[in-house]
Design a protein around this motif. Structure first.
Motif, mmCIF file in Angstrom:
data_model
loop_
_atom_site.group_PDB
_atom_site.id
_atom_site.type_symbol
_atom_site.label_atom_id
_atom_site.label_comp_id
_atom_site.label_asym_id
_atom_site.label_seq_id
_atom_site.Cartn_x
_atom_site.Cartn_y
_atom_site.Cartn_z
ATOM 1 N N ARG A 48 0.236 -0.911 -0.045
ATOM 2 C CA ARG A 48 0.220 -0.179 0.119
ATOM 3 C C ARG A 48 0.995 1.049 0.260
ATOM 4 N N ILE A 49 0.745 2.087 -0.789
ATOM 5 C CA ILE A 49 1.422 3.443 -0.899
ATOM 6 C C ILE A 49 0.653 4.233 -0.625
ATOM 7 N N PRO A 50 1.633 4.939 -0.058
ATOM 8 C CA PRO A 50 0.699 6.480 0.458
ATOM 9 C C PRO A 50 1.074 7.517 -0.510
ATOM 10 N N MET A 51 0.296 8.313 -0.854
ATOM 11 C CA MET A 51 0.821 9.172 -2.471
ATOM 12 C C MET A 51 0.162 10.415 -1.432
ATOM 13 N N ALA A 52 0.434 11.695 -1.319
ATOM 14 C CA ALA A 52 0.675 12.934 -1.620
ATOM 15 C C ALA A 52 -0.995 13.895 -2.397
ATOM 16 N N SER A 53 -1.691 13.545 -2.714
ATOM 17 C CA SER A 53 -2.669 14.117 -3.791
ATOM 18 C C SER A 53 -3.011 12.468 -4.709
ATOM 19 N N VAL A 54 -5.085 13.449 -5.046
ATOM 20 C CA VAL A 54 -4.838 12.237 -5.654
ATOM 21 C C VAL A 54 -4.561 12.472 -7.198
ATOM 22 N N PRO A 55 -4.545 13.485 -7.820
ATOM 23 C CA PRO A 55 -3.600 13.368 -8.924
ATOM 24 C C PRO A 55 -2.302 12.489 -8.691
ATOM 25 N N SER A 56 -1.687 12.716 -8.090
ATOM 26 C CA SER A 56 -0.293 11.530 -8.568
ATOM 27 C C SER A 56 -0.563 9.897 -8.045
ATOM 28 N N ALA A 57 -1.606 9.842 -7.018
ATOM 29 C CA ALA A 57 -2.224 8.552 -6.692
ATOM 30 C C ALA A 57 -2.649 7.971 -8.543
ATOM 31 N N LEU A 58 -3.076 8.873 -9.022
ATOM 32 C CA LEU A 58 -3.844 8.085 -10.469
ATOM 33 C C LEU A 58 -2.534 8.436 -11.389
#
Ligand SMILES: O=C(O)C(=O)C[C@]1(C(=O)O)C=C[C@@H](O)C=C1
Length: 334
Positions: A48-58
């Motif tokens: 599970r990889i936490p990302m700083a924002s929705v756009p960076s996750a997508l």
């Protein structure tokens, strides 16, 4: 294994057995998005990889750095999460494989004991702020709001010795997060619990992968999401789109208009309908919409989180479509 998850690529690595699925989420640990991810079958075994924002996750999904991402899409009180609605509507195509519902409860935390009247500023995610505005107005009127990338980010910022500052360095006195963050970090002081204005608030999240992921099969309780950019700005354009669904007995469960960003007055519709693209009435309606709006984008068909079976009138059933199609085929000599 759930069909939604078998759709996420998890090919064998070079030397060992199958590698764990890599799933990005709006982090850090303790967000409501992480709680949603934990409902995805197989989540415990995944990376599970936490990302700083929705756009960076997508973006991580699009470039293949992860197999899938979980992001928020809609809150029962505040409405659509525009960062998600806009991101999936343009750029490289993505597919929704699953929706997940999470009940929302907010806790006000600080690095130490504070009376309410000592709090001058509060940080949290903008969607969370919108859901506690009434409580804040009543209990700490006039407090300053400092936006945070997520609820958990506003709380864990107290743990790194900075005393609560978000990326641009603005200091604040208290954060608003999920009770899970306090369970994980007992060093945080709880100032107030369950401060949401609506005690039944729920946020809907989606599991998103690349378009080559296997589509979840129809279950009878499904949803299909599409993006429909208005092709021509003229009287009746929206009505023509809605008619495509109405005449095939396809119910819309959500419709939102969003600006495309290209120029003022240019919009797309973000739409969820009841049913699966494998249902003839949904496929037929989508063909009609695509004729009207050639840039219509399919986002996916996936099981409804509430598992509510869709009632279909006889004239809109697959059997009725098959019968009507074979009648026309016969007349055309096929
Ligand atoms: O900040 C978080 O914890 C999130 O998961 C994001 C988010 C949202 O975008 O709506 C999710 C649920 C709550 O409604 C508040 C914030």
């Amino acid at each position: 294994m759930n069909a939604a998850v078998s759709g996420v690529a998890s090919g064998p690595s070079a030397d060992s057995g199958p590698r764990p699925r890599r799933i990005a989420f709006l982090g850090p640990e303790g967000t409501f998005t992480e709680a949603a991810l934990m409902q995805v079958p197989g989540a415990r075994e995944s990376e599970r990889i936490p990302m700083a924002s929705v756009p960076s996750a997508l973006a991580a999904v699009r470039k293949g750095a992860v197999d899938a991402a979980v992001v928020p899409i809609e809150n029962s009180v505040e409405g659509g999460v525009t960062a998600t609605l806009d991101d999936v509507a343009s750029g490289a195509e993505l597919r929704i494989l699953q929706e997940i519902l999470v009940p929302i409860q907010f806790t006000l935390v600080a690095p130490g004991e504070l009376a309410l009247d000592q709090i001058r500023s509060i940080s949290t995610h903008s969607h969370a702020w919108a859901q506690i505005r009434g409580w804040v107005e009543q209990n700490i009127p006039g407090v300053e709001y400092v936006p945070a990338p997520s609820t958990a980010a506003s709380a864990v910022a107290f743990l790194d010795g900075h005393g609560g500052t978000i990326s641009d360095g603005v200091p604040y006195d208290a954060g608003v997060c999920s009770p899970v963050v306090v369970d994980r970090h007992p060093e945080l002081t709880v100032i107030a619990e369950n401060i949401g204005d609506n005690k039944n608030a729920v946020t809907r999240f989606i599991l998103v992968a690349r378009p080559d992921a296997t589509m979840p099969p129809p279950t009878g309780a499904d949803k299909t999401s599409v993006v429909i950019p208005l092709w021509q700005d003229r009287a009746g354009a929206l009505m023509e789109i809605l008619e495509q669904f109405a005449t095939r007995g396809v119910n819309l469960s959500r419709i939102e208009s969003r600006p495309t960003g290209s120029h003022l007055g240019d919009y797309f519709f973000s739409v969820d309908v009841d049913g699966h693209i494998q249902d003839d009435r949904v496929a037929d309606a989508l063909m009609g919409v695509r004729r009207m709006c050639p840039r219509t984008r399919f986002l996916g068909s996936y099981p409804r989180a509430d598992q509510r079976v869709i009632e279909v009138a006889k004239q809109h059933s697959d059997a009725a479509f098959i019968q009507a199609r074979s009648w026309v085929d016969h007349l055309r000599g096929q």
